[in-house]
Scaffold this active site. Structure first.
Site, PDB file in Angstrom:
ATOM      1  N   ASN A 173      50.778  41.954  29.604  1.00 21.23           N
ATOM      2  CA  ASN A 173      51.147  40.538  29.612  1.00 21.23           C
ATOM      3  C   ASN A 173      50.033  39.743  28.947  1.00 21.23           C
ATOM      4  O   ASN A 173      48.957  39.595  29.516  1.00 21.23           O
ATOM      5  CB  ASN A 173      51.352  40.085  31.064  1.00 21.23           C
ATOM      6  CG  ASN A 173      51.570  38.595  31.176  1.00 21.23           C
ATOM      7  OD1 ASN A 173      51.901  37.922  30.196  1.00 21.23           O
ATOM      8  ND2 ASN A 173      51.394  38.062  32.381  1.00 21.23           N
ATOM      9  N   LYS A 208      49.980  36.608  28.361  1.00 24.26           N
ATOM     10  CA  LYS A 208      49.917  35.211  28.836  1.00 24.26           C
ATOM     11  C   LYS A 208      49.827  34.262  27.635  1.00 24.26           C
ATOM     12  O   LYS A 208      50.429  34.539  26.606  1.00 24.26           O
ATOM     13  CB  LYS A 208      48.742  35.016  29.789  1.00 24.26           C
ATOM     14  CG  LYS A 208      48.683  36.084  30.875  1.00 24.26           C
ATOM     15  CD  LYS A 208      47.725  35.737  31.955  1.00 24.26           C
ATOM     16  CE  LYS A 208      47.577  36.914  32.902  1.00 24.26           C
ATOM     17  NZ  LYS A 208      47.252  36.514  34.240  1.00 24.26           N
ATOM     18  N   HIS A 223      56.891  35.610  37.310  1.00 21.90           N
ATOM     19  CA  HIS A 223      55.428  35.779  37.369  1.00 21.90           C
ATOM     20  C   HIS A 223      54.853  34.642  38.216  1.00 21.90           C
ATOM     21  O   HIS A 223      55.308  33.499  38.128  1.00 21.90           O
ATOM     22  CB  HIS A 223      54.835  35.754  35.955  1.00 21.90           C
ATOM     23  CG  HIS A 223      53.405  36.182  35.929  1.00 21.90           C
ATOM     24  ND1 HIS A 223      52.373  35.368  36.349  1.00 21.90           N
ATOM     25  CD2 HIS A 223      52.826  37.350  35.553  1.00 21.90           C
ATOM     26  CE1 HIS A 223      51.226  36.017  36.225  1.00 21.90           C
ATOM     27  NE2 HIS A 223      51.472  37.225  35.751  1.00 21.90           N
ATOM     28  N   GLU A 257      52.351  32.831  37.973  1.00 21.80           N
ATOM     29  CA  GLU A 257      51.907  31.643  37.220  1.00 21.80           C
ATOM     30  C   GLU A 257      53.098  30.780  36.833  1.00 21.80           C
ATOM     31  O   GLU A 257      53.000  29.553  36.784  1.00 21.80           O
ATOM     32  CB  GLU A 257      51.087  32.085  35.991  1.00 21.80           C
ATOM     33  CG  GLU A 257      49.730  32.641  36.408  1.00 21.80           C
ATOM     34  CD  GLU A 257      49.089  33.612  35.435  1.00 21.80           C
ATOM     35  OE1 GLU A 257      49.563  33.724  34.286  1.00 21.80           O
ATOM     36  OE2 GLU A 257      48.114  34.280  35.836  1.00 21.80           O
ATOM     37  N   GLU A 286      52.512  42.093  42.457  1.00 18.81           N
ATOM     38  CA  GLU A 286      51.271  41.489  41.978  1.00 18.81           C
ATOM     39  C   GLU A 286      50.714  40.538  43.036  1.00 18.81           C
ATOM     40  O   GLU A 286      51.126  39.367  43.108  1.00 18.81           O
ATOM     41  CB  GLU A 286      51.521  40.681  40.703  1.00 18.81           C
ATOM     42  CG  GLU A 286      52.044  41.491  39.536  1.00 18.81           C
ATOM     43  CD  GLU A 286      51.666  40.831  38.211  1.00 18.81           C
ATOM     44  OE1 GLU A 286      50.912  41.453  37.466  1.00 18.81           O
ATOM     45  OE2 GLU A 286      52.086  39.705  37.962  1.00 18.81           O
ATOM     46  N   GLY A 291      43.757  38.325  37.649  1.00 17.16           N
ATOM     47  CA  GLY A 291      42.685  37.702  36.866  1.00 17.16           C
ATOM     48  C   GLY A 291      41.397  37.469  37.632  1.00 17.16           C
ATOM     49  O   GLY A 291      40.529  36.729  37.174  1.00 17.16           O
ATOM     50  N   SER A 327      44.414  42.740  38.049  1.00 15.59           N
ATOM     51  CA  SER A 327      43.090  43.265  37.712  1.00 15.59           C
ATOM     52  C   SER A 327      43.058  44.766  37.454  1.00 15.59           C
ATOM     53  O   SER A 327      42.069  45.434  37.773  1.00 15.59           O
ATOM     54  CB  SER A 327      42.069  42.869  38.787  1.00 15.59           C
ATOM     55  OG  SER A 327      41.917  41.463  38.825  1.00 15.59           O
TER      56      SER A 327
HETATM   57  C1  PEP Z   1      49.175  39.513  35.070  1.00 17.23           C
HETATM   58  O1  PEP Z   1      49.045  38.611  34.266  1.00 17.23           O
HETATM   59  O2  PEP Z   1      50.300  39.817  35.466  1.00 17.23           O
HETATM   60  C2  PEP Z   1      47.986  40.235  35.526  1.00 17.23           C
HETATM   61  C3  PEP Z   1      48.137  41.206  36.370  1.00 17.23           C
HETATM   62  O3  PEP Z   1      46.775  39.809  35.037  1.00 17.23           O
HETATM   63  P1  PEP Z   1      45.354  40.576  35.191  1.00 17.23           P
HETATM   64  O4  PEP Z   1      45.591  42.036  34.849  1.00 17.23           O
HETATM   65  O5  PEP Z   1      44.473  39.901  34.201  1.00 17.23           O
HETATM   66  O6  PEP Z   1      44.922  40.415  36.600  1.00 17.23           O
END
Ligand code: PEP
Length: 257
Positions: free
Chosen positions: A8, A10, A93, A95, A163, A169, A208
């Site tokens: 992803n 973003k 997601h 976000e 998630e 992040g 992460s």
């Molecule tokens: C994500 O954007 O879904 C995500 C898991 O980000 P990160 O791997 O940077 O934590």
């Protein structure tokens, strides 16, 4: 189960970033990893990313509207993504849930839209730090699962991504035991709802994931792949994570740092 590794991007990437997709596609051609691989660039890059991917990487959008078209300034429909060559879309997601105030019902409608347009839907669920610390994670995730996955979903149209919001992040991840416990809880829910097909529905872990922790996380029971944010932006790191998912140490990325 064949793992699925999704990157992803973003709100990152401009035309020159397509070189990363070309590099991953070339690495796939050379090593043939046994995994389904997707990259989700920003909308502006979807059509060009499809060309760069040379049919070796699925390209998807990071969200879609529930309706095919209409007066929804700034939105993109599942049909438009399919028209641009996308084969998948991330829905729900955290976000997007936050910035668009998405309810589970809205996420379910977007999942249905993805199916209508022939896109694989990656449906994201996960608890906040407060819910985690308050011991509410499983209840929250079960409710999100129930509300965000429509009744006609199946293992070929839908993938679940767990998630935990506090892990996205932040460089923090749940313990392996916590991941295993949550994924087996999600598996039990999916089997309860979709019967035998629920055991085939892939459950990704996201939050992460990086080249250091990917092997351990991906080897956990009921972890059928990963949704990778930051570590998917560079071909070397992303390819190394994909190589890890196949369980084959001979699959090392030539771009690894
Ligand atoms: C994500 O954007 O879904 C995500 C898991 O980000 P990160 O791997 O940077 O934590």
């Amino acid at each position: 189960m064949r793992p699925l590794i999704a990157g992803n991007w973003k709100m990152n990437g401009v035309g020159e970033s397509l070189a990363e997709i070309c590099a991953v596609a070339q690495w796939i051609a050379e090593t043939g990893p046994n995994a389904d691989i997707f990259i989700f660039p920003p909308f502006t890059l979807v059509a060009r990313a499809v060309v760069a991917a040379s049919n070796r990487i699925g390209i998807g959008g990071q969200d879609c509207h529930a309706l095919p078209s209409g007066a929804f300034t700034g939105d993109v429909s599942a049909e438009m993504l399919a028209d641009a060559g996308a084969t998948a879309v991330i829905v729900g997601h955290s976000e997007r849930r936050q910035s668009c105030r998405l309810t589970d019902a809205m996420v379910a409608a977007r999942t249905t839209a993805a199916r209508r347009a022939g896109l694989l839907a990656i449906v994201c669920i996960g608890e906040t730090a407060e819910q985690h610390d308050g011991g509410l994670a499983q209840n929250v995730v079960i409710a999100q699962l129930e509300g965000s996955i429509p009744p006609d979903a199946n293992s070929t149209t839908t993938v679940v991504a767990y998630e935990p919001i506090w892990a996205i992040g932040t460089g923090r991840t749940p313990s392996l035991e916590e991941i295993s416990r949550m994924h087996s809880c999600i598996r039990a829910q999916l089997e309860g709802r979709f019967g035998e097909d629920g055991s085939r529905l892939r459950i990704l872990y996201g939050g992460s994931v990086n080249t250091t922790n990917a092997a351990t996380i991906l080897a956990a029971p009921n972890v059928d792949g990963a949704l990778v944010g930051g570590a998917s932006l560079r071909a070397g790191e992303f390819a190394e994570i994909v190589g890890t998912s196949t369980g084959s140490s001979s699959l090392r990325s030539p771009f690894a740092l």
